[in-house]
Enzyme design. Structure first.
Site, short mmCIF file in Angstrom:
data_model
loop_
_atom_site.label_atom_id
_atom_site.label_comp_id
_atom_site.label_asym_id
_atom_site.label_seq_id
_atom_site.Cartn_x
_atom_site.Cartn_y
_atom_site.Cartn_z
CD GLN A 250 -2.83 -1.12 -0.07
OE1 GLN A 250 -3.10 -0.08 -0.65
NE2 GLN A 250 -3.25 -2.30 -0.50
CG HIS A 253 -1.09 2.59 -4.00
ND1 HIS A 253 -1.57 2.46 -5.27
CD2 HIS A 253 -1.48 1.48 -3.34
CE1 HIS A 253 -2.21 1.32 -5.38
NE2 HIS A 253 -2.18 0.70 -4.23
CD GLU A 315 -7.78 3.37 0.87
OE1 GLU A 315 -8.15 3.39 -0.31
OE2 GLU A 315 -6.64 3.76 1.23
CG HIS A 316 -6.70 -0.90 2.17
ND1 HIS A 316 -6.20 0.33 1.75
CD2 HIS A 316 -7.27 -1.46 1.08
CE1 HIS A 316 -6.46 0.48 0.46
NE2 HIS A 316 -7.11 -0.59 0.03
CG ASP A 346 -5.26 -2.91 -4.01
OD1 ASP A 346 -6.16 -2.35 -3.35
OD2 ASP A 346 -4.05 -2.85 -3.71
CG HIS A 405 -48.85 20.54 5.69
ND1 HIS A 405 -48.40 21.74 5.21
CD2 HIS A 405 -47.81 19.66 5.56
CE1 HIS A 405 -47.15 21.60 4.80
NE2 HIS A 405 -46.76 20.34 5.00
#
Length: 416
Positions: A250, A253, A315-316, A346, A405
């Protein structure tokens, strides 16, 4: 990776949270200028930015032809085509399971309520192609839109790789533009002479893309702001090599990626740190990310480790066993056990890899087919149900001071 014990931990956690929530802030002024220019200048402004930032000439065709897409499919290897088909099949099946269903039921005799599902009409899929080509992101963004029944899917990607073009051809996508950055977001959100606007923009991008998506979100729906990727491993025992490889996977990236191990085991912490140090020597991007944002937290108790994990809302997230799911409250996607390598998610597992970052996992999950549909509620009364429930509705309307109403209900014969 730094190993951090109790002392100074809270301050570091706060710094990491603030860092990831402000990564794109420096890009906001630039993104704002680009958005305004393209909104006002249309194709001419879009072409200027595409020439300057995407490396194409101002005379180049922005839209990629169907012939070029098909040629890319013909040129990729049989192995790539087979892998793409498997990944697409799994992503599609998962999205089909997620699709909300239509239903109705009788609330009381004479009152039927329910919901209908309708797709968005047009969406834009942003596919990054800067540091790495990401055909997998095309699959993850376009396939759920297809499953939802979206009529028009426009793809944008700067300098798209052959593999990304091949993925578009395989999915039957025909609207693909050779543009990226904030200028692509502007074109999708506001439209130009050659690119009709869309209703929603999905997909990750760099800081300028993230900033642009935030800025257009009041005019065009977006999936979520997407920052640098994040990984947290929370474990009481495991293979240091496997943990190190997932962390590095990861981290490679983006130099701003966040990579964290949380454990009560001091020896495991030392082993993972040493393994990472050795392995990042051949991975310069991961090395930068680890130096800046690679941390191992050693907690005094398992409960403390779990609380820290949920506060980070990663995230992960990798955990040891299915029993751990009972305490997980905040995470984009969870990977269980030694065989569940995060990169499998992924590419090929099926669940979407477009996931919430920057703590947004406290509020929402990853991209799904539900991002591409609207749920329309339906209600139908017969006269008896109106006469039964109308007086109670009139009472509530009058309590709120809304005479009109109450009158609309009385006009149909209800009394109250």
């Amino acid at each position: 990776m730094r190993i951090v014990y109790t002392k100074g931990r809270d301050r570091l956690v706060q710094q990491l949270v603030e860092r990831r929530n402000s990564v794109e802030e420096h890009a906001v002024p630039v993104a704002r200028r680009i958005l305004a220019a393209v909104r006002k200048g249309g194709d001419a402004a879009l072409r200027r930015y595409a020439a300057r930032l995407d490396g194409i000439t101002e005379q180049s065709q922005l839209r990629i032809s169907e012939q070029e897409l098909q040629q890319a499919w013909d040129e990729v290897s049989p192995a790539f085509r087979a892998a793409l088909k498997t990944a697409a099949s799994h992503i599609r099946r998962f999205a089909q399971k997620q699709l909300p269903r239509e239903w109705s039921f009788e609330q009381v005799r004479g009152l039927t309520v329910g919901q209908r599902i309708r797709p968005l009409t047009a969406v834009g899929c942003y596919v990054p192609s800067g540091r790495y080509p990401l055909p997998s992101t095309l699959l993850m963004t376009a396939i759920p839109a297809q499953v939802a029944g979206v009529e028009r899917i426009a793809v944008v990607s700067p300098r798209p790789a052959k593999e990304t073009l091949a993925a578009a051809a395989f999915l039957g996508l025909r609207e693909f533009y050779r543009i990226g950055g904030a200028q692509a977001v502007a074109a999708l959100a506001y439209g130009t002479e050659s690119i009709p606007r869309v209703e929603k923009i999905v997909g990750p991008g760099n800081a300028y893309v993230a900033a642009a998506k935030k800025l257009v979100s009041s005019d065009c729906a977006i999936d979520m702001p997407a920052g640098p990727t994040e990984i947290v491993i929370t474990s009481e025992g495991g293979d240091p090599v496997l943990f190190a490889t997932d962390l590095i996977a990861q981290a490679e990236h983006d130099p701003d990626a966040l990579a964290i191990l949380i454990t009560t085991k001091k020896e495991l912490a030392k082993q993972v740190s040493a393994e990472v140090k050795q392995r990042v020597r051949s991975n310069p991007i991961a090395a930068k990310a680890m130096q800046a944002n690679g941390v191992i937290f050693v907690t005094e108790s398992v409960a403390e480790a779990r609380a820290l994990t949920n506060s980070l809302a990663p995230e992960h997230l990798t955990v040891d066993s299915e029993r751990d799911l009972e305490w997980v409250r905040n995470a984009g996607s969870v990977f269980i056990g030694r065989h569940s390598a995060q990169p499998m998610g992924d590419y090929i597992s099926g669940p979407n890899h477009t996931l919430p970052t920057g703590g947004l996992a406290r509020l929402r999950g990853g991209l799904s087919v539900q991002d591409f549909v609207k749920i329309i509620t339906v209600q139908k009364y017969d006269r008896k149900a109106l006469l039964t429930l109308g007086p109670r509705a009139i009472t509530l309307a009058e309590a709120e001071g809304l005479k009109g109403h109450a009158d609309a209900i009385r006009a149909r014969g209800a009394r109250g």
